[in-house]
Write a protein that holds these residues in place. Structure first.
Motif, PDB file in Angstrom:
ATOM      1  N   VAL A   1      53.042 -16.247  25.143  1.00  0.00           N
ATOM      2  CA  VAL A   1      52.642 -17.346  25.800  1.00  0.00           C
ATOM      3  C   VAL A   1      53.682 -17.283  27.082  1.00  0.00           C
ATOM      4  CG1 VAL A   1      52.993 -20.034  25.811  1.00  0.00           C
ATOM      5  CG2 VAL A   1      52.313 -18.719  23.689  1.00  0.00           C
ATOM      6  N   CYS A   2      52.999 -17.522  28.044  1.00  0.00           N
ATOM      7  CA  CYS A   2      53.964 -17.675  29.546  1.00  0.00           C
ATOM      8  C   CYS A   2      53.884 -18.937  30.087  1.00  0.00           C
ATOM      9  CB  CYS A   2      53.027 -16.496  30.647  1.00  0.00           C
ATOM     10  SG  CYS A   2      53.023 -15.039  29.825  1.00  0.00           S
ATOM     11  N   GLY A   3      55.080 -19.122  30.538  1.00  0.00           N
ATOM     12  CA  GLY A   3      55.278 -20.585  31.247  1.00  0.00           C
ATOM     13  C   GLY A   3      55.368 -20.418  32.532  1.00  0.00           C
ATOM     14  N   LEU A   4      54.371 -21.109  33.500  1.00  0.00           N
ATOM     15  CA  LEU A   4      54.485 -20.776  35.021  1.00  0.00           C
ATOM     16  C   LEU A   4      55.094 -21.965  35.512  1.00  0.00           C
ATOM     17  CD1 LEU A   4      51.045 -19.353  35.119  1.00  0.00           C
ATOM     18  CD2 LEU A   4      53.125 -18.078  34.899  1.00  0.00           C
ATOM     19  N   ILE A   5      55.666 -21.962  36.541  1.00  0.00           N
ATOM     20  CA  ILE A   5      56.281 -23.141  37.210  1.00  0.00           C
ATOM     21  C   ILE A   5      56.111 -22.981  38.650  1.00  0.00           C
ATOM     22  CG2 ILE A   5      58.397 -24.592  37.537  1.00  0.00           C
ATOM     23  CD1 ILE A   5      59.597 -23.865  35.025  1.00  0.00           C
ATOM     24  N   THR A   6      55.358 -23.803  39.284  1.00  0.00           N
ATOM     25  CA  THR A   6      55.257 -23.344  40.611  1.00  0.00           C
ATOM     26  C   THR A   6      55.632 -24.548  41.832  1.00  0.00           C
ATOM     27  OG1 THR A   6      53.073 -24.412  40.300  1.00  0.00           O
ATOM     28  CG2 THR A   6      53.224 -22.080  40.349  1.00  0.00           C
ATOM     29  N   PRO A   7      55.980 -24.418  43.115  1.00  0.00           N
ATOM     30  CA  PRO A   7      56.202 -25.246  44.200  1.00  0.00           C
ATOM     31  C   PRO A   7      55.004 -26.066  44.648  1.00  0.00           C
ATOM     32  CG  PRO A   7      56.464 -23.077  45.174  1.00  0.00           C
ATOM     33  CD  PRO A   7      55.692 -23.005  43.565  1.00  0.00           C
ATOM     34  N   TRP A   8      55.321 -26.674  45.801  1.00  0.00           N
ATOM     35  CA  TRP A   8      54.262 -27.571  46.329  1.00  0.00           C
ATOM     36  C   TRP A   8      53.879 -27.152  47.635  1.00  0.00           C
ATOM     37  CZ3 TRP A   8      56.889 -28.159  50.739  1.00  0.00           C
ATOM     38  CH2 TRP A   8      58.327 -28.279  50.647  1.00  0.00           C
ATOM     39  N   ASN A   9      54.348 -26.065  48.002  1.00  0.00           N
ATOM     40  CA  ASN A   9      53.701 -25.708  49.790  1.00  0.00           C
ATOM     41  C   ASN A   9      52.054 -25.112  49.379  1.00  0.00           C
ATOM     42  OD1 ASN A   9      54.811 -23.333  48.000  1.00  0.00           O
ATOM     43  ND2 ASN A   9      55.145 -22.310  49.916  1.00  0.00           N
ATOM     44  N   TYR A  10      52.021 -24.150  48.542  1.00  0.00           N
ATOM     45  CA  TYR A  10      50.478 -23.849  48.317  1.00  0.00           C
ATOM     46  C   TYR A  10      50.159 -24.139  46.955  1.00  0.00           C
ATOM     47  CZ  TYR A  10      51.166 -21.157  52.435  1.00  0.00           C
ATOM     48  OH  TYR A  10      51.481 -20.456  53.957  1.00  0.00           O
ATOM     49  N   PRO A  11      50.004 -25.430  46.593  1.00  0.00           N
ATOM     50  CA  PRO A  11      49.819 -25.550  45.133  1.00  0.00           C
ATOM     51  C   PRO A  11      48.914 -24.817  44.307  1.00  0.00           C
ATOM     52  CG  PRO A  11      50.083 -27.535  46.412  1.00  0.00           C
ATOM     53  CD  PRO A  11      49.727 -26.476  47.544  1.00  0.00           C
ATOM     54  N   LEU A  12      47.552 -24.465  44.969  1.00  0.00           N
ATOM     55  CA  LEU A  12      46.644 -23.937  44.073  1.00  0.00           C
ATOM     56  C   LEU A  12      46.748 -22.443  44.298  1.00  0.00           C
ATOM     57  CD1 LEU A  12      43.925 -24.223  42.386  1.00  0.00           C
ATOM     58  CD2 LEU A  12      42.578 -23.927  44.553  1.00  0.00           C
ATOM     59  N   MET A  13      47.365 -22.158  45.497  1.00  0.00           N
ATOM     60  CA  MET A  13      47.481 -20.555  45.523  1.00  0.00           C
ATOM     61  C   MET A  13      48.775 -19.984  44.784  1.00  0.00           C
ATOM     62  SD  MET A  13      47.362 -18.755  49.480  1.00  0.00           S
ATOM     63  CE  MET A  13      49.311 -18.555  49.516  1.00  0.00           C
ATOM     64  N   MET A  14      49.598 -20.864  44.535  1.00  0.00           N
ATOM     65  CA  MET A  14      50.805 -20.367  43.818  1.00  0.00           C
ATOM     66  C   MET A  14      50.363 -20.354  42.135  1.00  0.00           C
ATOM     67  SD  MET A  14      53.228 -19.539  45.602  1.00  0.00           S
ATOM     68  CE  MET A  14      52.274 -18.983  46.846  1.00  0.00           C
ATOM     69  N   LEU A  15      49.534 -21.410  41.865  1.00  0.00           N
ATOM     70  CA  LEU A  15      49.016 -21.459  40.487  1.00  0.00           C
ATOM     71  C   LEU A  15      48.196 -20.076  40.473  1.00  0.00           C
ATOM     72  CD1 LEU A  15      47.230 -24.205  38.896  1.00  0.00           C
ATOM     73  CD2 LEU A  15      46.022 -21.990  39.131  1.00  0.00           C
ATOM     74  N   SER A  16      47.043 -19.544  41.294  1.00  0.00           N
ATOM     75  CA  SER A  16      46.381 -18.540  41.122  1.00  0.00           C
ATOM     76  C   SER A  16      47.013 -17.230  41.202  1.00  0.00           C
ATOM     77  CB  SER A  16      45.245 -18.664  42.420  1.00  0.00           C
ATOM     78  OG  SER A  16      44.730 -19.960  42.063  1.00  0.00           O
ATOM     79  N   TRP A  17      48.215 -17.014  42.211  1.00  0.00           N
ATOM     80  CA  TRP A  17      48.788 -15.959  42.102  1.00  0.00           C
ATOM     81  C   TRP A  17      49.408 -15.446  41.056  1.00  0.00           C
ATOM     82  CZ3 TRP A  17      52.199 -15.052  47.334  1.00  0.00           C
ATOM     83  CH2 TRP A  17      51.301 -15.030  48.518  1.00  0.00           C
ATOM     84  N   LYS A  18      49.932 -16.615  40.250  1.00  0.00           N
ATOM     85  CA  LYS A  18      50.672 -16.211  39.137  1.00  0.00           C
ATOM     86  C   LYS A  18      49.605 -16.205  37.894  1.00  0.00           C
ATOM     87  CE  LYS A  18      55.196 -17.695  39.968  1.00  0.00           C
ATOM     88  NZ  LYS A  18      55.294 -16.122  40.523  1.00  0.00           N
ATOM     89  N   MET A  19      49.159 -17.190  37.693  1.00  0.00           N
ATOM     90  CA  MET A  19      48.094 -17.378  36.701  1.00  0.00           C
ATOM     91  C   MET A  19      46.925 -16.252  36.438  1.00  0.00           C
ATOM     92  SD  MET A  19      45.871 -20.759  35.017  1.00  0.00           S
ATOM     93  CE  MET A  19      47.214 -21.992  35.365  1.00  0.00           C
ATOM     94  N   ALA A  20      46.561 -15.740  37.612  1.00  0.00           N
ATOM     95  CA  ALA A  20      45.247 -14.997  37.546  1.00  0.00           C
ATOM     96  C   ALA A  20      45.858 -13.595  37.046  1.00  0.00           C
ATOM     97  CB  ALA A  20      44.713 -14.537  38.938  1.00  0.00           C
ATOM     98  N   ALA A  21      47.190 -12.957  37.579  1.00  0.00           N
ATOM     99  CA  ALA A  21      47.932 -12.031  36.843  1.00  0.00           C
ATOM    100  C   ALA A  21      47.999 -11.870  35.228  1.00  0.00           C
ATOM    101  CB  ALA A  21      48.887 -11.454  37.605  1.00  0.00           C
ATOM    102  N   CYS A  22      48.505 -13.250  34.987  1.00  0.00           N
ATOM    103  CA  CYS A  22      48.970 -13.442  33.667  1.00  0.00           C
ATOM    104  C   CYS A  22      47.898 -13.505  32.695  1.00  0.00           C
ATOM    105  CB  CYS A  22      49.655 -14.960  33.651  1.00  0.00           C
ATOM    106  SG  CYS A  22      49.820 -15.788  32.052  1.00  0.00           S
ATOM    107  N   ILE A  23      46.796 -14.167  33.093  1.00  0.00           N
ATOM    108  CA  ILE A  23      45.687 -14.067  32.270  1.00  0.00           C
ATOM    109  C   ILE A  23      45.002 -12.744  32.022  1.00  0.00           C
ATOM    110  CG2 ILE A  23      43.151 -15.338  32.144  1.00  0.00           C
ATOM    111  CD1 ILE A  23      45.311 -17.220  31.277  1.00  0.00           C
ATOM    112  N   ALA A  24      44.687 -12.119  33.252  1.00  0.00           N
ATOM    113  CA  ALA A  24      44.144 -10.755  33.092  1.00  0.00           C
ATOM    114  C   ALA A  24      44.777  -9.846  32.253  1.00  0.00           C
ATOM    115  CB  ALA A  24      44.332 -10.239  34.838  1.00  0.00           C
ATOM    116  N   ALA A  25      46.343 -10.107  32.193  1.00  0.00           N
ATOM    117  CA  ALA A  25      46.923  -9.132  31.335  1.00  0.00           C
ATOM    118  C   ALA A  25      46.908  -9.720  29.938  1.00  0.00           C
ATOM    119  CB  ALA A  25      48.347  -9.341  31.475  1.00  0.00           C
ATOM    120  N   GLY A  26      46.205 -10.809  29.534  1.00  0.00           N
ATOM    121  CA  GLY A  26      45.487 -11.102  28.186  1.00  0.00           C
ATOM    122  C   GLY A  26      46.530 -11.923  27.475  1.00  0.00           C
ATOM    123  N   ASN A  27      47.420 -12.944  28.382  1.00  0.00           N
ATOM    124  CA  ASN A  27      48.395 -13.795  27.948  1.00  0.00           C
ATOM    125  C   ASN A  27      47.335 -15.124  27.853  1.00  0.00           C
ATOM    126  OD1 ASN A  27      51.047 -12.245  27.990  1.00  0.00           O
ATOM    127  ND2 ASN A  27      50.200 -11.864  30.189  1.00  0.00           N
TER     128      ASN A  27
END
Ligand code: NAP
Length: 912
Positions: free
Chosen positions: A576-602
């Protein structure tokens, strides 16, 4: 000299058909007749079909005797074939003694236990139920049906703890049994077949398990006996237990997939009352946990409820989602058609409980099933849906749901949520405003909410649920269950496909997402479309392609001679991974982190910034339509100090991916260490130097004002400090100011707008403060430094400071706003210049404009920053690793390297 055998085969099923084909290979054997059961409807037993294919006479009798007396017409037909040996490979009928003794060489019969133990019709079941250490079969000289005749041969194998009735039959009793029938016939032919009288020592005659009263499980016994009983009836017919509902009503269910469970009682289970148990059983993430009378536990993985087999851990969820019972005639006709497709693939009779994979299907069969179903019913269907509904009745229910819903989304899912309708950009967009936990939108504990303010008009846009620490715990538990449950079942390639589905859905909804982002964060719409949303989609596509390319390596190590050694590594998801992101690029910050996290199988949960969580919630809705299983992705808007802190502190979160400020990053790193030493990666603040040499292409350098003003300066890699060579300084400043004066500032949704409002009020106020400090320290404010006059909203005038010296606050600290900080340098002292550029604790990005490639590359060598731009700025790409040095953090987003942030390496060594 071997005898010429004239054999009558009496029996049924694939087993008998295989024995027939085996015997046909023998030159001294003639099969003179096959006696089997009558057709069921239009379906002939496979033994009859096989015999007919070999042109062997087939006789189908519904019975051989009436009131204990052999039927004369049946006897006559039997005698007509002139058999000298009867072979009974698998026979469910009572064969009269006139037939058994009618062949001169007698009758040999297969029995699936080591006689004299487990005489009777359910010998395999009893081998398991009684906890025998060995299983086996006997070929004996048939008697009057009581399995007492003399033995010809026996074979045995050790029973494994993972064996069930199915596995022991498939791995041993069937294949070895067929071969042994051939051996037995050979022994008869050569006159070497013994007749060993069965002893009565250890003899048992066990009840037939096809009677329902015998299938009832006794829960008042040890865990081991409960386990053995369930596996002895697995997969057919299944052990029967009775669930007592809260209102006292009783429901009969069947239990499958038992194993002993030594991990002890569960802490997060829900109680379930079972008849015959004094204590409750527990539904937990791995199934149904039952405590035996000896205090040990047995876990049940699957439960058959009515005609549907469900994961036992889904018991309460399934209770919410009622099975469909009101099938129309048309749907029932489709059921028959569907059963035909299954039957053609599995080559077996299809029942409600038929499990596609247990029946032997492989991956190509999944493809065939999906393609045939899509063609026959004109529905969207993905391979992974077969894995999620492998039992026929479940699959049919899924199909009906998809048909009833039309083609709304790849997974045919419908979502209920509370939200608000955003009317903007000539659109009406439904936006969820609740937390997204375990595949559902739910209120926060205590219905707590956050006000979401539109920075363009400073009005409250909507209220969004505000997660508490308990809500975070629920999301973590869901992600934990999914990680060890549904997500594990999905192969890496299917994972990639789900991510591609999601990217396609984001593409289809990109105008909606960009509109929300623009209204919520103040991003200029065109930029939101291209960068905030466009680069998010790119990230999902890029990492989707990585899913099935996550590989370890083989490593030569020193073997201890004379042995050899194989050492290899595996890259595994962390959990289980926790992701915490800032407000400047809300969707992009989410995607940069989460896409790698999910691709890795978490699996993951994300806490987006509290000021602009709306695209994350719209994104959550799309994950359901894309087909992600519940719990894999959870989205929890909330406050950093509470929800964010709870993520960092949680014991089940094993990795934290954080993007935000350096002070909060440091605090988070401590929490990660103190809680459970979770791995963390930190993408933090920056104060990126950009050097403009006099020999640069001036037009290009000025055009790259975006290095500072891009996304209103709310850009972590913004060039926080410009060093401009003294020879061109004044000209450079003049041209920058000229461009700034014509910059269009206003409604971010307006296509001609180049500069929108700052994200939120606290940030806006900090920028005013930042500028005041610059002026107070003696820097020259040549443009802006104030609110845009006569405009409601957090509009900050793009600002330019010159004459900034290295010791000033504005030279050292990040503004995160549209503020250009310019210092001069002399071109004769490049060495000092590079030192000054490095004289900061940040090290995120950097840039240089010069036509001298030598100077540019020296800068690239010497600058202490994770990113270097030469004659360009802000040119990021999802394939290029991104992340800082020094107090800008560590770990990378994007590119192959980002995957490593969400993987752990396991090293395996084998000696052989
Ligand atoms: P922030 O104040 O550090 O907040 C970032 C996130 O952390 C927010 O979601 C925040 O929640 C949460 N948070 C705050 N306190 C927390 C705690 N005790 N425990 C857990 N989470 C907590 O940063 P920001 O002001 O949102 O963003 C601006 C900063 O991000 C700048 O420094 C910028 O340079 C940096 N940034 C860096 C990168 C990069 O890739 N290096 C990219 C973008 C931005 P709230 O919503 O409640 O504040």
């Amino acid at each position: 000299m071997a005898l010429k055998l004239k054999i009558a085969i009496i029996g049924q099923s694939n087993f008998a058909a295989d024995v027939l084909e085996l015997l046909l290979e023998r030159s001294n054997v003639q099969i003179v007749g096959v006696f089997t059961i009558p057709d069921k409807g239009s379906r002939e037993d496979i033994l009859a079909t096989t015999a007919a294919a070999h042109k062997i006479p087939v006789f189908k009798f519904s019975g051989w005797r009436r009131k204990g007396v052999a039927l004369p017409e049946v006897l006559e037909q039997y005698k007509s074939v002139g058999a000298n040996l009867n072979v009974l490979p698998f026979c469910s009928q009572f064969i009269p003694m006139e037939v058994i003794d009618g062949a001169p060489l007698g009758s040999i019969c297969y029995h699936p236990s080591i006689l004299p133990r487990h005489r009777g019709a359910s010998a395999i079941s009893w081998t398991l139920i009684e906890g025998d250490e060995v299983a086996g079969f006997s070929i004996f000289w048939a008697d009057d049906g009581l399995d007492t005749g003399p033995l010809l041969l026996t074979r045995q194998t050790n029973l494994e703890p993972t064996d069930t009735l199915d596995t022991i039959y498939k791995r041993f009793l069937y294949p070895e049994g067929v071969k042994a029938m051939g051996v037995a016939v050979d022994m008869v032919a050569s006159g070497t077949a013994p007749k060993i009288t069965q002893t009565e020592v250890g003899a048992t005659y066990d009840p037939a398990m096809f009677k329902v009263e015998n299938q009832m499980i006794n829960l008042q016994q040890s865990a081991e006996r409960i386990w053995n009983f369930v596996r002895g009836l697995d997969s057919v017919p299944g052990a029967v237990a009775t669930v007592i509902e809260a209102d006292g009503t009783e429901e009969q269910v069947r239990l499958f997939g038992a194993h002993l469970y030594s991990a002890g009682p569960v802490s997060n289970g829900q109680p379930l009352r079972l008849k015959g148990l004094t204590k409750p059983a527990w539904i937990h993430s791995a199934g149904l946990l039952i405590e035996g009378t000896d205090g040990a536990f047995v876990n049940i993985r699957r439960i058959k409820r009515g005609s549907k087999v469900i994961g036992a851990s889904d018991w309460f969820k399934q209770a919410d989602q009622q099975p469909i019972t009101d099938f129309t005639d048309d749907e029932l006709a489709k059921r028959t058609l569907l059963a035909g497709i299954w039957q053609a693939i599995l080559k077996d009779e299809i029942e409600a409980s038929t499990d596609f994979f247990a029946a032997g299907a492989g991956s190509m069969d999944v493809v065939r099933l999906v393609e045939e179903v899509k063609e026959a019913f004109d529905v969207p269907l993905e391979n992974e849906q077969v894995f999620m509904a492998p039992v026929f009745e479940e699959f049919f229910g899924l199909l009906v749901r998809i048909i009833r819903q039309g083609s709304g989304g790849a997974a045919g899912q419908q979502l209920d949520f509370e939200g608000f309708t955003l009317r903007a950009n000539k659109r009406e967009i439904r936006v969820p405003t609740q937390l997204f936990i375990n595949g559902e939108f739910v209120d926060a504990e205590g219905k707590r909410t956050l006000d979401i303010v539109n920075p363009t008009d400073e009005e409250v846009l909507c209220q969004v649920a505000c997660a508490t620490a308990n809500d975070v715990d629920k999301a973590v538990q869901a992600a934990h269950s999914a990680f060890y449950g549904s997500w594990k079942q999905i192969s890496s390639r299917q994972r990639g496909q789900l991510m591609l589905n999601l990217a396609d859905l984001m593409e289809r909804h990109k105008e909606e997402l960009a509109t929300i982002e623009s209204v919520d964060s103040g991003a200029v719409y065109t930029l939101a479309l291209k960068t905030h949303v466009g680069m998010s989609i790119d990230a999902w596509r890029y990492f989707a392609g990585c899913c099935d390319k996550i590989q370890g390596s083989t490593i030569p190590v020193n073997p201890a001679r004379p042995n050899n050694v194989l050492t290899f590594t595996r890259k595994e998801p962390i959990g289980v991974c926790g992701l915490i992101t800032p407000w400047n690029y809300p969707l992009m910050m989410l995607s940069w982190k989460m896409a790698a996290c999910i691709a890795a199988g978490n699996t993951c949960l994300i806490k987006p910034a509290q000021t602009c969580p709306l695209t994350a919630l719209k994104f959550a809705e799309l994950t359901v339509l894309a087909g992600f299983p519940p719990g894999v992705i959870n989205v929890l808007p909330g406050k950093g100090s509470e929800a964010g802190q709870a993520v960092a502190d949680h014991q089940l979160v094993r990795k934290l991916g954080f993007t935000g400020s350096t002070p909060v990053g440091k605090h988070i790193m401590k929490s990660c260490a103190d809680s459970n030493l979770k791995k963390c990666s930190l993408e933090l603040g920056g104060k990126s130097p950009l050097i403009v040499f006099a020999d640069c292409d001036m037009d290009k350098a000025v055009k790259h004002m975006s290095s500072v003003f891009f996304n209103k300066g709310e850009n972590c890699i913004a060039a926080g400090r410009l060093f401009v060579e003294d020879r061109i300084h004044d000209e450079f400043v003049r041209r920058v100011l000229k461009d700034l004066r014509t910059m269009t500032i206003g409604d971010p949704l307006n296509r001609s707008t180049a500069h929108g409002p700052q994200n939120h009020k606290a940030h806006f106020d900090k920028l005013l403060d930042f500028c005041q400090r610059g002026v107070a320290e003696g820097a020259q404010l040549v443009y802006g430094g104030c609110r845009v006059p006569n405009l409601k909203g957090y509009f900050f005038t793009p600002t330019v400071f010159t004459n900034v010296t290295d010791d000033m606050y504005i030279a050292q600290e990040e503004s995160f706003g549209p503020i250009m900080i310019i210092s001069k340098f002399n071109g004769s002292d490049v060495d000092s210049l590079f030192q000054r550029a490095n004289r900061t604790e940040y090290g995120l990005a950097s840039g240089v404009f010069t036509k001298d490639i030598g100077k540019a590359l020296s800068f690239a060598d010497r600058i202490e920053a994770g990113t270097v731009f030469i004659n360009v700025y802000n040119k990021t790409d999802v394939a290029a690793p991104f992340g800082g040095f020094k107090q800008s953090g560590y770990g990378k987003d994007l590119g192959q390297e980002a995957l490593n942030e969400y993987l752990k390496t396991k090293c395996v060594t084998v000696e052989y």
